[in-house]
Design an enzyme around this catalytic site. Structure first.
Site, PDB file in Angstrom:
ATOM      1  N   ASP A  49      -3.135  16.300 -12.646  1.00  0.00           N
ATOM      2  CA  ASP A  49      -1.604  16.494 -13.041  1.00  0.00           C
ATOM      3  C   ASP A  49      -0.916  17.137 -11.877  1.00  0.00           C
ATOM      4  O   ASP A  49      -0.065  16.322 -11.232  1.00  0.00           O
ATOM      5  CB  ASP A  49      -1.331  17.068 -14.408  1.00  0.00           C
ATOM      6  CG  ASP A  49       0.356  17.276 -14.309  1.00  0.00           C
ATOM      7  OD1 ASP A  49       0.933  16.074 -14.629  1.00  0.00           O
ATOM      8  OD2 ASP A  49       0.682  18.072 -14.674  1.00  0.00           O
ATOM      9  N   GLU A 121      -5.306  10.771 -14.778  1.00  0.00           N
ATOM     10  CA  GLU A 121      -5.007  12.014 -14.283  1.00  0.00           C
ATOM     11  C   GLU A 121      -6.394  12.849 -13.935  1.00  0.00           C
ATOM     12  O   GLU A 121      -6.630  13.441 -12.898  1.00  0.00           O
ATOM     13  CB  GLU A 121      -4.142  13.119 -15.304  1.00  0.00           C
ATOM     14  CG  GLU A 121      -2.736  12.641 -15.189  1.00  0.00           C
ATOM     15  CD  GLU A 121      -1.944  13.514 -15.988  1.00  0.00           C
ATOM     16  OE1 GLU A 121      -0.625  13.652 -15.567  1.00  0.00           O
ATOM     17  OE2 GLU A 121      -2.434  14.238 -16.846  1.00  0.00           O
TER      18      GLU A 121
END
Length: 229
Positions: A49, A121
């Site tokens: 992320d 992610e």
């Protein structure tokens, strides 16, 4: 179970060949999957992320030199939100490769936006760990950043911002707050219910697989009610 052929297939779809495929295998391990060593992809989601936000922020900064900070923040939020990452994950058919527990698999986990966006992610993190920032940036440019050229309506809108702007205009500066009212389900598949509040008044309520998405849903419900007046 993921075979060597499965991993090669996914790498072809991704356009990246791992020096150490174990990075990719670990990125695909959902918390419901228990191979015996207790390893899952949640820590990789965290780092992935951060890499994603850096690359998207960098692109917005250099592509739009006149864009103000607030607008860049809104644009970034629309690009890295759950629904946008879910669409990116579908481009490489990521759901076919995620390692899930039997119960999660049986309940349709391979099609859940929350699971696939998190796994995407984690895959970004795997590329970063294996090859560094440059191949991770290339992957993000290929599968995520094309969304910059599309309408924001294609993705989850920033309903919280829209609601706050509406309330600010109607009340001359009052702030919307968000209250968690319910938290249900197992740790690997929780459902959160949030309420958008103006003082003690409930403006709207919504649920999601994260507090952020639940808050967005609550704000969307509030906007529908308020704009319908």
């Amino acid at each position: 179970m993921l075979t060597k052929e499965h991993l090669l297939n996914l790498q072809t779809r991704m356009g990246y060949t791992f020096r150490d495929p174990e990075h990719l295998r670990r990125a695909l391990m959902h918390s419901s999957y228990t191979p015996g060593d207790g390893v899952d992809n949640e820590r990789m989601e965290f780092l992935g992320d951060a890499v994603l936000e850096l690359c998207v922020s960098e692109e917005l900064y250099f592509r739009f030199p006149d864009m103000r900070e607030g607008q860049m923040t809104k644009n970034r939020a629309s690009i890295v939100c759950e629904s946008a990452l879910f669409e990116a994950a579908q481009q490489i058919d990521l759901g076919a490769f995620v390692l899930l527990g039997k119960g999660e698999d049986a309940s349709g986990g391979r099609r859940k936006p929350s699971i696939l966006s998190d796994a995407f992610e984690a895959v970004i993190c795997a590329i970063f760990l294996d090859g560094g920032l440059e191949p991770a940036r290339t992957f993000i440019h290929r599968f995520v950043l094309p969304q910059l050229g599309r309408s924001h309506a294609a993705f989850e809108k920033d309903y919280k911002t829209r609601l706050q702007e509406l309330i600010h205009a109607r009340t001359h500066g009052k702030q919307v707050t968000y209250r968690l009212v319910r938290e249900e389900g197992p740790d690997h598949d929780k459902t959160f219910t949030m309420q958008a509040m103006l003082g003690d008044e409930v403006l709207g309520e919504g649920s999601g697989h994260s507090k952020q998405s639940a808050g967005q849903t609550a704000a969307k419900a509030a906007l529908s009610r308020l704009e319908g007046k």
